[in-house]
Design a protein around this motif. Sequence first.
Motif, PDB file in Angstrom:
ATOM      1  N   TRP A  86      38.715  28.261  44.353  1.00 14.69           N
ATOM      2  CA  TRP A  86      38.682  29.344  43.374  1.00 14.69           C
ATOM      3  C   TRP A  86      38.077  30.614  43.974  1.00 14.69           C
ATOM      4  O   TRP A  86      38.668  31.689  43.915  1.00 14.69           O
ATOM      5  N   LEU A  87      36.905  30.481  44.572  1.00 21.43           N
ATOM      6  CA  LEU A  87      36.222  31.647  45.128  1.00 21.43           C
ATOM      7  C   LEU A  87      36.957  32.211  46.342  1.00 21.43           C
ATOM      8  O   LEU A  87      37.153  33.419  46.462  1.00 21.43           O
ATOM      9  N   GLY A  88      37.389  31.328  47.221  1.00 25.16           N
ATOM     10  CA  GLY A  88      37.988  31.775  48.477  1.00 25.16           C
ATOM     11  C   GLY A  88      39.406  32.294  48.362  1.00 25.16           C
ATOM     12  O   GLY A  88      39.822  33.122  49.180  1.00 25.16           O
ATOM     13  N   PHE A  89      40.146  31.832  47.374  1.00 27.50           N
ATOM     14  CA  PHE A  89      41.547  32.235  47.279  1.00 27.50           C
ATOM     15  C   PHE A  89      41.891  32.948  45.976  1.00 27.50           C
ATOM     16  O   PHE A  89      42.516  33.996  45.999  1.00 27.50           O
ATOM     17  N   THR A  93      41.901  37.107  46.129  1.00 27.26           N
ATOM     18  CA  THR A  93      43.228  37.730  46.075  1.00 27.26           C
ATOM     19  C   THR A  93      43.454  38.444  44.753  1.00 27.26           C
ATOM     20  O   THR A  93      44.084  39.504  44.724  1.00 27.26           O
ATOM     21  N   SER A  94      42.939  37.902  43.669  1.00 24.79           N
ATOM     22  CA  SER A  94      43.097  38.556  42.369  1.00 24.79           C
ATOM     23  C   SER A  94      42.315  39.853  42.290  1.00 24.79           C
ATOM     24  O   SER A  94      42.714  40.782  41.580  1.00 24.79           O
ATOM     25  N   LEU A  95      41.221  39.929  42.993  1.00 23.00           N
ATOM     26  CA  LEU A  95      40.410  41.144  42.981  1.00 23.00           C
ATOM     27  C   LEU A  95      41.188  42.340  43.527  1.00 23.00           C
ATOM     28  O   LEU A  95      40.949  43.481  43.131  1.00 23.00           O
ATOM     29  N   ASN A  96      42.141  42.084  44.403  1.00 25.28           N
ATOM     30  CA  ASN A  96      42.967  43.180  44.932  1.00 25.28           C
ATOM     31  C   ASN A  96      43.715  43.919  43.834  1.00 25.28           C
ATOM     32  O   ASN A  96      43.954  45.118  43.943  1.00 25.28           O
ATOM     33  N   LEU A 107      39.733  42.080  32.319  1.00 24.88           N
ATOM     34  CA  LEU A 107      40.884  41.179  32.294  1.00 24.88           C
ATOM     35  C   LEU A 107      40.853  40.265  33.515  1.00 24.88           C
ATOM     36  O   LEU A 107      41.134  39.070  33.411  1.00 24.88           O
ATOM     37  N   PHE A 108      40.482  40.813  34.650  1.00 18.92           N
ATOM     38  CA  PHE A 108      40.316  40.005  35.860  1.00 18.92           C
ATOM     39  C   PHE A 108      39.306  38.888  35.613  1.00 18.92           C
ATOM     40  O   PHE A 108      39.549  37.730  35.961  1.00 18.92           O
ATOM     41  N   LEU A 109      38.167  39.208  35.008  1.00 20.17           N
ATOM     42  CA  LEU A 109      37.143  38.196  34.732  1.00 20.17           C
ATOM     43  C   LEU A 109      37.652  37.137  33.762  1.00 20.17           C
ATOM     44  O   LEU A 109      37.375  35.940  33.945  1.00 20.17           O
ATOM     45  N   LEU A 110      38.396  37.562  32.741  1.00 24.61           N
ATOM     46  CA  LEU A 110      38.953  36.615  31.774  1.00 24.61           C
ATOM     47  C   LEU A 110      39.894  35.627  32.464  1.00 24.61           C
ATOM     48  O   LEU A 110      39.797  34.417  32.255  1.00 24.61           O
ATOM     49  N   HIS A 111      40.781  36.143  33.297  1.00 23.23           N
ATOM     50  CA  HIS A 111      41.718  35.276  34.020  1.00 23.23           C
ATOM     51  C   HIS A 111      41.003  34.420  35.065  1.00 23.23           C
ATOM     52  O   HIS A 111      41.324  33.238  35.229  1.00 23.23           O
ATOM     53  N   ALA A 112      40.061  35.006  35.774  1.00 22.49           N
ATOM     54  CA  ALA A 112      39.343  34.257  36.817  1.00 22.49           C
ATOM     55  C   ALA A 112      38.568  33.092  36.205  1.00 22.49           C
ATOM     56  O   ALA A 112      38.564  31.981  36.755  1.00 22.49           O
TER      57      ALA A 112
END
Length: 130
Positions: A86-89, A93-96, A107-112
């Motif tokens: 989760w952290l490494g991939f 990658t989603s943070l980009n 929204l990124f935090l909700l999905h993550a």
Amino acid sequence: MNWLAIILATIGQAVVGMVWYSKAGFAKQWMALAKITPSGTRKDAARAVATSMVASLVSSIVLAVLFTATGATTAAMGLQIVGLVWLGFIVTTSLNHVLFEKYSFKLFLLHAAHNLVSLAVAGLILTAWH
């Protein structure tokens, strides 16, 4: 690999998604952050759900391969690998999307968070049925 465990892990991920993005979960926040309307979520829903199930199946297979390769047979070991994946991939990658597409950080935090819970459930099922 235990294919029954993989199928159950896939179903587990689907259940987490259904609850997470339901009205009882985070549907209201998700729709506001994603700027979609309730009617907008119904269009092509069957195709989206089917594609999501395939994606969950792939991630369950990959987790099973990782667990086999690393000898992860306990919940603690499985959750450790899930956390690293989760952290490494996923997070990196989603943070980009946040950095380069002006994607909402909330929204990124909700999905993550959804991805972490979903993978954790899959990991627990896979290690319980190894």
